[in-house]
Design a protein around this motif. Structure first.
Motif, PDB file in Angstrom:
ATOM      1  N   SER A  60       0.821  -1.167  -0.192  1.00 55.58           N
ATOM      2  CA  SER A  60       0.131   0.068   0.111  1.00 55.58           C
ATOM      3  C   SER A  60       0.851   1.252  -0.124  1.00 55.58           C
ATOM      4  N   GLN A  61       0.183   2.396  -0.289  1.00 52.83           N
ATOM      5  CA  GLN A  61       0.925   3.667  -0.342  1.00 52.83           C
ATOM      6  C   GLN A  61       0.457   4.369   0.607  1.00 52.83           C
ATOM      7  N   LYS A  62       1.209   5.194   1.345  1.00 53.94           N
ATOM      8  CA  LYS A  62       0.693   5.925   2.631  1.00 53.94           C
ATOM      9  C   LYS A  62       0.697   7.358   1.789  1.00 53.94           C
ATOM     10  N   LEU A  63      -0.548   8.013   2.344  1.00 53.99           N
ATOM     11  CA  LEU A  63      -0.776   9.364   1.818  1.00 53.99           C
ATOM     12  C   LEU A  63      -1.774  10.056   2.681  1.00 53.99           C
ATOM     13  N   GLU A  64      -1.356  10.516   3.841  1.00 48.91           N
ATOM     14  CA  GLU A  64      -2.106  11.393   4.823  1.00 48.91           C
ATOM     15  C   GLU A  64      -2.966  12.086   4.295  1.00 48.91           C
ATOM     16  N   SER A  65      -4.112  12.143   4.863  1.00 48.13           N
ATOM     17  CA  SER A  65      -5.415  13.099   4.268  1.00 48.13           C
ATOM     18  C   SER A  65      -5.646  14.231   5.134  1.00 48.13           C
ATOM     19  N   PHE A  66      -6.336  14.217   6.156  1.00 45.65           N
ATOM     20  CA  PHE A  66      -6.565  15.211   7.172  1.00 45.65           C
ATOM     21  C   PHE A  66      -5.407  15.688   7.935  1.00 45.65           C
ATOM     22  N   ASP A  67      -5.181  16.916   8.117  1.00 43.79           N
ATOM     23  CA  ASP A  67      -4.223  17.221   9.020  1.00 43.79           C
ATOM     24  C   ASP A  67      -4.665  17.316  10.591  1.00 43.79           C
ATOM     25  N   GLY A  68      -3.829  17.770  11.578  1.00 42.18           N
ATOM     26  CA  GLY A  68      -4.302  17.600  13.042  1.00 42.18           C
ATOM     27  C   GLY A  68      -5.553  18.543  13.363  1.00 42.18           C
ATOM     28  N   ASN A  69      -6.009  19.665  12.373  1.00 40.98           N
ATOM     29  CA  ASN A  69      -7.072  20.306  12.747  1.00 40.98           C
ATOM     30  C   ASN A  69      -8.330  19.870  11.821  1.00 40.98           C
ATOM     31  N   GLY A  70      -7.999  18.515  11.084  1.00 37.64           N
ATOM     32  CA  GLY A  70      -9.348  18.019  10.285  1.00 37.64           C
ATOM     33  C   GLY A  70      -9.384  18.895   9.009  1.00 37.64           C
ATOM     34  N   HIS A  71      -8.386  19.585   8.510  1.00 37.34           N
ATOM     35  CA  HIS A  71      -8.425  20.132   7.162  1.00 37.34           C
ATOM     36  C   HIS A  71      -8.017  19.224   6.237  1.00 37.34           C
ATOM     37  N   PHE A  72      -8.470  19.065   4.997  1.00 34.58           N
ATOM     38  CA  PHE A  72      -8.277  18.246   3.777  1.00 34.58           C
ATOM     39  C   PHE A  72      -7.721  19.041   2.790  1.00 34.58           C
ATOM     40  N   ASP A  73      -6.346  19.291   2.654  1.00 28.33           N
ATOM     41  CA  ASP A  73      -5.962  20.146   1.457  1.00 28.33           C
ATOM     42  C   ASP A  73      -6.240  19.260   0.040  1.00 28.33           C
TER      43      ASP A  73
END
Length: 145
Positions: A60-73
Motif C-alpha cells: 500500500s501507499q501512505k498518503l495522509e489526508s486530514f491534518d491535525g485540525n481536520g483540514h483536507f488540502d
C-alpha cells in the motif's frame, strides 16, 4: 408540447443518474483480489501515528489526508495521488482506520471530481486486522513493500 418538455427533463435527470460515479466499498478479500488481479493502487490515508500503531497493508501507499485540525488540502492531496498512480484510470482503494475518512475522501473523488474506479475498504484497517489479514510494520517511507 408540455409532455415533450416533461419527457426531456426526465430523460436528462435519468441520464445524469446513469453516468453518476459512485464510491464503491470493498471487503478485505476483494481488496486483495483487486490489488493482485487489477493492479489496484491501495492508498492508506491515516496518520503517521496510526501507521506506526497498527502497521500497513503490504504494497500500500501512505498518503495522509486530514491534518491535525481536520483540514483536507484537496489540491495537494490529489497531486500526490496522481504521482502514485501508474495510469489515469487505475483503480484506487482508500484505507483508513474505520472507513469514515476513506469514505469522505472517496466521495470527494467520485461525486465532486467525477473519478471512476474509486473504492474504500469497508470498516477500514480494523476489519482487515479483525479478519486476520497481515500488516507490515510501518517502514517510515511512502511505501512499504
Amino acid at each position: 408540447m408540455k409532455l415533450r418538455l416533461t419527457l426531456f427533463w426526465l430523460s436528462c435527470l435519468f441520464a445524469t443518474h446513469l453516468y453518476a460515479t459512485e464510491l464503491g466499498k470493498v471487503t478485505a478479500e476483494q481488496l486483495l483480489s483487486m490489488q493482485h488481479n487489477n493492479n489496484a493502487l491501495v492508498v492508506d490515508v491515516r496518520t503517521a501515528q496510526e501507521w506506526q500503531s497498527t502497521g500497513v497493508i503490504a504494497n500500500s501507499q501512505k498518503l495522509e489526508s486530514f491534518d491535525g485540525n481536520g483540514h483536507f488540502d484537496q489540491e495537494k492531496w490529489l497531486a500526490n495521488l496522481e504521482k502514485l498512480k501508474s495510469s489515469p484510470d487505475q483503480t484506487v482503494i482508500l484505507v483508513c482506520r474505520s472507513g469514515n475518512r476513506s469514505g469522505k475522501i472517496g466521495q470527494i473523488l467520485t461525486e465532486q471530481l467525477g473519478m471512476k474506479n474509486v473504492y474504500h475498504l469497508s470498516n477500514g484497517i480494523q476489519s482487515w486486522i479483525k479478519d486476520g489479514h497481515p500488516v507490515k510494520a510501518d517502514c517510515l517511507t511512502t511505501a512499504c513493500k
